[in-house]
Design an enzyme around this catalytic site. Structure first.
Site, PDB file in Angstrom:
ATOM      1  N   ASP A  44       0.826  -1.204   0.000  1.00 14.46           N
ATOM      2  CA  ASP A  44       0.000   0.000   0.000  1.00 14.46           C
ATOM      3  C   ASP A  44       0.865   1.261   0.000  1.00 14.46           C
ATOM      4  OD1 ASP A  44      -2.704   0.918  -0.100  1.00 14.46           O
ATOM      5  OD2 ASP A  44      -2.491   1.624   1.955  1.00 14.46           O
ATOM      6  N   CYS A 135     -10.841   4.415  -4.307  1.00 14.31           N
ATOM      7  CA  CYS A 135      -9.914   4.231  -3.185  1.00 14.31           C
ATOM      8  C   CYS A 135     -10.347   5.078  -1.996  1.00 14.31           C
ATOM      9  CB  CYS A 135      -8.489   4.594  -3.618  1.00 14.31           C
ATOM     10  SG  CYS A 135      -7.277   4.419  -2.295  1.00 14.31           S
ATOM     11  N   TYR A 139     -12.614   3.046   1.158  1.00 13.50           N
ATOM     12  CA  TYR A 139     -11.929   3.013   2.452  1.00 13.50           C
ATOM     13  C   TYR A 139     -12.760   3.727   3.517  1.00 13.50           C
ATOM     14  CZ  TYR A 139      -7.456   0.788   1.406  1.00 13.50           C
ATOM     15  OH  TYR A 139      -6.464  -0.134   1.110  1.00 13.50           O
ATOM     16  N   TYR A 163      -9.487   5.919   8.697  1.00 16.79           N
ATOM     17  CA  TYR A 163     -10.415   5.902   7.566  1.00 16.79           C
ATOM     18  C   TYR A 163     -11.870   6.127   7.965  1.00 16.79           C
ATOM     19  CZ  TYR A 163      -6.280   4.587   5.060  1.00 16.79           C
ATOM     20  OH  TYR A 163      -5.009   4.596   4.525  1.00 16.79           O
ATOM     21  N   GLU A 205      -9.602  -2.638  -6.158  1.00 21.41           N
ATOM     22  CA  GLU A 205      -9.642  -2.532  -4.701  1.00 21.41           C
ATOM     23  C   GLU A 205      -9.936  -3.897  -4.073  1.00 21.41           C
ATOM     24  OE1 GLU A 205      -8.951  -0.193  -2.509  1.00 21.41           O
ATOM     25  OE2 GLU A 205      -8.375   1.259  -4.036  1.00 21.41           O
TER      26      GLU A 205
END
Length: 227
Positions: A44, A135, A139, A163, A205
């Site tokens: 990541d 993204c 999240y 997040y 994802e």
């Protein structure tokens, strides 16, 4: 329904699969194998370095200085906030400089970032936002789903709190509004292409969780081991 909401609805089966993925569920429960999270952090961090560059391409393609400033701010936030979070994780997980130097992105991480670059370089600002928005948005939705979880692990708790934060939510909402404003002024062909970017990124994802959970390797790595 706005363009962004329609794209989110079209991608819902993929997003639901992400919500159910064992990587996500076990992270919330605190049972995720630390080796899998360690692998995820390294992949990541690679992804986010390229994500910030795609955000910067969006800044360069923006039609006015105010939007340029905001996209540049998003790129800076990725560098300062999210990558610093990964630096913290790297220290807690004992990721060494030697491991960083020898790092190689997994096939999925490499393919996902390549997809974003292609959308950014070949398209306009709307293509950039459509490719990067899943993204942000996914999240945040995962953070919201997990925010009542108590994994009893400071690393996993920090990931969830980041997040599900108001700071992150404000970035997500800004990009949703930006995408809707752009799509109101483009052609139907543009909108179809942008929705495809959104769906492909949503698929990647899901694949990213799978990549981390299975500690994905290049096929050539296995072939080299067998020699």
């Amino acid at each position: 329904m706005s363009f962004a909401r329609r794209a989110r609805q079209a991608a819902d089966p993929i997003w639901q699969a992400s919500f159910r993925h064992p990587f996500v569920k076990e992270l919330g429960e605190g049972t995720l194998d630390r080796a899998k999270f360690r692998y995820y952090v390294m992949q990541d961090a690679y992804y986010l370095r390229h994500f910030a560059r795609v955000q910067a391409i969006g800044a360069a393609k923006s039609p006015d200085l105010a939007t340029t400033a905001r996209l540049a701010h998003h790129a800076q936030s990725t560098c300062e906030a999210e990558l610093s979070l990964h630096e913290t994780f790297a220290g807690l997980l004992g990721i060494t400089e030697e491991e960083r130097a020898a790092f190689m992105p997994a096939p999925t991480a490499y393919a996902y970032t390549s997809h974003m670059y292609r959308a950014a370089y070949e398209g306009h600002l709307g293509d950039v936002i459509a490719a990067i928005l899943p993204c942000y948005w996914l999240y945040y939705e995962i953070g919201e789903r997990l925010k009542t979880c108590r994994p009893n692990d400071p690393i996993y708790e920090k990931w969830i709190s980041t997040y599900s934060s108001d700071w992150f939510r404000s970035l997500v909402e800004e990009q949703i509004d930006r995408l809707d404003a752009i799509t109101a002024a483009v052609t139907e062909e543009d909108r179809r292409r942008m929705e495809q970017h959104f769906l492909i990124s949503s698929d990647y994802e899901y694949q990213f969780w799978e990549m981390a959970y299975r500690l994905e390797r290049w096929p050539s790595a296995e072939l080299m081991k067998s020699r």
